[in-house]
Write an enzyme that holds these catalytic residues in place. Sequence first.
Site, PDB file in Angstrom:
ATOM      1  N   HIS A  13       0.871  -1.189   0.000  1.00 26.79           N
ATOM      2  CA  HIS A  13       0.000   0.000   0.000  1.00 26.79           C
ATOM      3  C   HIS A  13       0.900   1.229   0.000  1.00 26.79           C
ATOM      4  O   HIS A  13       1.465   1.610   1.023  1.00 26.79           O
ATOM      5  CB  HIS A  13      -0.894  -0.001   1.250  1.00 26.79           C
ATOM      6  CG  HIS A  13      -1.859   1.142   1.290  1.00 26.79           C
ATOM      7  ND1 HIS A  13      -3.200   0.962   1.530  1.00 26.79           N
ATOM      8  CD2 HIS A  13      -1.687   2.477   1.126  1.00 26.79           C
ATOM      9  CE1 HIS A  13      -3.818   2.132   1.520  1.00 26.79           C
ATOM     10  NE2 HIS A  13      -2.910   3.077   1.278  1.00 26.79           N
ATOM     11  N   HIS A  15       1.641   5.313  -1.657  1.00 29.02           N
ATOM     12  CA  HIS A  15       1.269   6.511  -2.429  1.00 29.02           C
ATOM     13  C   HIS A  15       2.524   7.070  -3.084  1.00 29.02           C
ATOM     14  O   HIS A  15       3.448   7.494  -2.394  1.00 29.02           O
ATOM     15  CB  HIS A  15       0.644   7.565  -1.518  1.00 29.02           C
ATOM     16  CG  HIS A  15      -0.642   7.108  -0.912  1.00 29.02           C
ATOM     17  ND1 HIS A  15      -1.859   7.301  -1.519  1.00 29.02           N
ATOM     18  CD2 HIS A  15      -0.892   6.413   0.227  1.00 29.02           C
ATOM     19  CE1 HIS A  15      -2.814   6.767  -0.775  1.00 29.02           C
ATOM     20  NE2 HIS A  15      -2.257   6.218   0.295  1.00 29.02           N
ATOM     21  N   ARG A  17       2.155   9.414  -5.713  1.00 31.02           N
ATOM     22  CA  ARG A  17       1.804  10.728  -6.294  1.00 31.02           C
ATOM     23  C   ARG A  17       2.197  10.808  -7.764  1.00 31.02           C
ATOM     24  O   ARG A  17       2.299   9.815  -8.442  1.00 31.02           O
ATOM     25  CB  ARG A  17       2.457  11.883  -5.488  1.00 31.02           C
ATOM     26  CG  ARG A  17       2.333  11.780  -3.979  1.00 31.02           C
ATOM     27  CD  ARG A  17       0.908  11.727  -3.492  1.00 31.02           C
ATOM     28  NE  ARG A  17       0.860  11.930  -2.046  1.00 31.02           N
ATOM     29  CZ  ARG A  17      -0.152  11.535  -1.284  1.00 31.02           C
ATOM     30  NH1 ARG A  17      -1.181  10.907  -1.809  1.00 31.02           N
ATOM     31  NH2 ARG A  17      -0.130  11.765   0.007  1.00 31.02           N
ATOM     32  N   ASN A  41      -5.171   7.368  -5.890  1.00 30.81           N
ATOM     33  CA  ASN A  41      -5.852   8.623  -5.528  1.00 30.81           C
ATOM     34  C   ASN A  41      -5.073   9.854  -5.990  1.00 30.81           C
ATOM     35  O   ASN A  41      -4.700  10.719  -5.207  1.00 30.81           O
ATOM     36  CB  ASN A  41      -6.162   8.681  -4.018  1.00 30.81           C
ATOM     37  CG  ASN A  41      -4.926   8.659  -3.138  1.00 30.81           C
ATOM     38  OD1 ASN A  41      -3.887   8.103  -3.511  1.00 30.81           O
ATOM     39  ND2 ASN A  41      -5.014   9.256  -1.959  1.00 30.81           N
ATOM     40  N   LYS A  95      -9.012  -0.177  -5.781  1.00 28.96           N
ATOM     41  CA  LYS A  95      -9.041   0.436  -4.446  1.00 28.96           C
ATOM     42  C   LYS A  95     -10.325   1.221  -4.250  1.00 28.96           C
ATOM     43  O   LYS A  95     -10.627   2.144  -5.025  1.00 28.96           O
ATOM     44  CB  LYS A  95      -7.829   1.371  -4.292  1.00 28.96           C
ATOM     45  CG  LYS A  95      -7.820   2.212  -3.020  1.00 28.96           C
ATOM     46  CD  LYS A  95      -7.546   1.379  -1.785  1.00 28.96           C
ATOM     47  CE  LYS A  95      -7.691   2.197  -0.504  1.00 28.96           C
ATOM     48  NZ  LYS A  95      -6.555   3.073  -0.246  1.00 28.96           N
ATOM     49  N   HIS A 134     -10.410   1.253   1.825  1.00 24.88           N
ATOM     50  CA  HIS A 134     -10.145   2.188   2.924  1.00 24.88           C
ATOM     51  C   HIS A 134     -11.380   2.114   3.823  1.00 24.88           C
ATOM     52  O   HIS A 134     -12.408   2.707   3.524  1.00 24.88           O
ATOM     53  CB  HIS A 134      -9.926   3.606   2.400  1.00 24.88           C
ATOM     54  CG  HIS A 134      -9.592   4.580   3.503  1.00 24.88           C
ATOM     55  ND1 HIS A 134      -8.384   5.237   3.579  1.00 24.88           N
ATOM     56  CD2 HIS A 134     -10.294   4.966   4.604  1.00 24.88           C
ATOM     57  CE1 HIS A 134      -8.361   5.990   4.664  1.00 24.88           C
ATOM     58  NE2 HIS A 134      -9.512   5.858   5.300  1.00 24.88           N
ATOM     59  N   HIS A 168      -4.579  -0.779   5.765  1.00 27.35           N
ATOM     60  CA  HIS A 168      -4.034  -0.063   6.932  1.00 27.35           C
ATOM     61  C   HIS A 168      -4.926  -0.173   8.175  1.00 27.35           C
ATOM     62  O   HIS A 168      -5.415   0.831   8.686  1.00 27.35           O
ATOM     63  CB  HIS A 168      -3.724   1.407   6.620  1.00 27.35           C
ATOM     64  CG  HIS A 168      -4.769   2.142   5.828  1.00 27.35           C
ATOM     65  ND1 HIS A 168      -6.084   2.186   6.193  1.00 27.35           N
ATOM     66  CD2 HIS A 168      -4.674   2.848   4.677  1.00 27.35           C
ATOM     67  CE1 HIS A 168      -6.752   2.893   5.304  1.00 27.35           C
ATOM     68  NE2 HIS A 168      -5.910   3.304   4.365  1.00 27.35           N
ATOM     69  N   ASP A 240       1.487   2.525   3.516  1.00 27.24           N
ATOM     70  CA  ASP A 240       0.655   3.729   3.399  1.00 27.24           C
ATOM     71  C   ASP A 240       1.515   4.979   3.486  1.00 27.24           C
ATOM     72  O   ASP A 240       1.062   6.024   3.946  1.00 27.24           O
ATOM     73  CB  ASP A 240      -0.474   3.773   4.440  1.00 27.24           C
ATOM     74  CG  ASP A 240      -1.586   4.741   4.045  1.00 27.24           C
ATOM     75  OD1 ASP A 240      -1.631   5.148   2.862  1.00 27.24           O
ATOM     76  OD2 ASP A 240      -2.389   5.111   4.913  1.00 27.24           O
ATOM     77  N   HIS A 244       3.506  14.351   1.630  1.00 30.67           N
ATOM     78  CA  HIS A 244       2.932  15.670   1.367  1.00 30.67           C
ATOM     79  C   HIS A 244       4.078  16.666   1.500  1.00 30.67           C
ATOM     80  O   HIS A 244       4.969  16.465   2.321  1.00 30.67           O
ATOM     81  CB  HIS A 244       1.852  16.019   2.404  1.00 30.67           C
ATOM     82  CG  HIS A 244       0.620  15.177   2.299  1.00 30.67           C
ATOM     83  ND1 HIS A 244      -0.401  15.449   1.423  1.00 30.67           N
ATOM     84  CD2 HIS A 244       0.239  14.064   2.972  1.00 30.67           C
ATOM     85  CE1 HIS A 244      -1.365  14.542   1.561  1.00 30.67           C
ATOM     86  NE2 HIS A 244      -0.994  13.686   2.493  1.00 30.67           N
ATOM     87  N   ALA A 256      -3.356  14.746   5.886  1.00 35.47           N
ATOM     88  CA  ALA A 256      -3.164  13.427   6.511  1.00 35.47           C
ATOM     89  C   ALA A 256      -2.156  12.610   5.716  1.00 35.47           C
ATOM     90  O   ALA A 256      -2.239  12.547   4.490  1.00 35.47           O
ATOM     91  CB  ALA A 256      -4.492  12.691   6.573  1.00 35.47           C
TER      92      ALA A 256
HETATM   93  O1  DOR Z   1      -3.134   9.453   5.873  1.00 34.86           O
HETATM   94  C1  DOR Z   1      -3.498   9.167   4.757  1.00 34.86           C
HETATM   95  N1  DOR Z   1      -2.947   9.738   3.660  1.00 34.86           N
HETATM   96  N2  DOR Z   1      -4.491   8.291   4.601  1.00 34.86           N
HETATM   97  C2  DOR Z   1      -5.038   8.035   3.418  1.00 34.86           C
HETATM   98  O2  DOR Z   1      -5.949   7.248   3.353  1.00 34.86           O
HETATM   99  C3  DOR Z   1      -4.600   8.747   2.201  1.00 34.86           C
HETATM  100  C4  DOR Z   1      -3.238   9.246   2.360  1.00 34.86           C
HETATM  101  C5  DOR Z   1      -2.850  10.254   1.304  1.00 34.86           C
HETATM  102  O3  DOR Z   1      -3.113   9.989   0.134  1.00 34.86           O
HETATM  103  O4  DOR Z   1      -2.267  11.265   1.650  1.00 34.86           O
HETATM  104 ZN    ZN Z   2      -3.254   5.055   1.615  1.00 40.06          ZN
END
Ligand code: DOR
Ligand code: ZN
Length: 335
Positions: A13, A15, A17, A41, A95, A134, A168, A240, A244, A256
Amino acid sequence: MKTQTLLMPLDMHLHLRDAVMLENVAPLSAYSFSGAIVMPNLVPPVENRADVIAYKERIMAAVPNDYFEPYMTLFYKNYDKAFLESVADDITAIKLYPAGITTNSEGGVSSFDIEEMRPTLQAMSDMEIPLCVHGETDGFVMDREAEFMSIYELLATNFPKLKIIMEHITTKEAVDMLDKFENLYATITVHHLILTLDDVVGGMMMPHLFCKPIAKRPEDLDALLTVALAAHPKVMFGSDSAPHPQHKKESCGCAAGIFTAPIALQLLCEIFEQYDKLNNLQAFVSDNAQNIYGICPEFKEVVLEKRPFVVPANYSGVVPMYAGETINWAIESID
Ligand code: DOR
Ligand code: ZN
């Protein structure tokens, strides 16, 4: 010196980007992992075959020097069977996000009406496409995951052959589901094997430890540790890791996501060593995932060593968990 060898570590899992962020973070995962399930996402989300293929190409272009397999996912919509057949060979999973529940999930599912979802989920089941979920409601933040258990139950019983991955997981309630329904599996992050809510907001508020689902209670942490350390065959590691930019974390509206990709294996060694369970780490970071997903990554050997490692303050403007702190394991070599 104490060492630990991990073969073909997988992050189930992740990310990655897009654009500059992708270029900055993808090499960090590709360095130490054989592959990763890549979350869809983006803005807009990955929701058709052309998106999947183009995104995979951008990922591969960002990691030219390392062997790394991006296992692609689609953003869940109530897709029809013909569409799923056309894309099945290009994806590893789909997902599902409840609408608006987390970062870039606005286009997710707003009603869990099983009959509306049935054609898609039955087709996924027939085609053996796993459903990653999720699992949070929009209820009180500490109860969101536990409240979602009735939806998992509905999905698991209506589609008993569909592999459903509870992503997660953070609660004892989710851990308990693993032994109740044959077709439920779970990913667990490294941060949820360390943190409780106290670490996030119990002293000073720690933006770099804020994520969704939020870290829960000590008894939840214990339940997660029990199945992870035992390498329960239905659980697998999924970081996960969710980068950011620093200004989006250290701001009056903190995004988050916890960025752990470059230190995940080191932290896992630390946790598993602490409980004298290093023997089970290989299953947790790779073997279980290979069995559950039926994937066969190419060879990669990561050797970790028990020695102090100072976590960088940031990676190209992204602040990792434990930035500037010393952790007790480091990557020694990769073949
Ligand atoms: O903390 C998180 N960040 N939880 C998520 O489900 C998405 C993720 C994000 O894409 O930043
Ligand atoms: Zn995630």
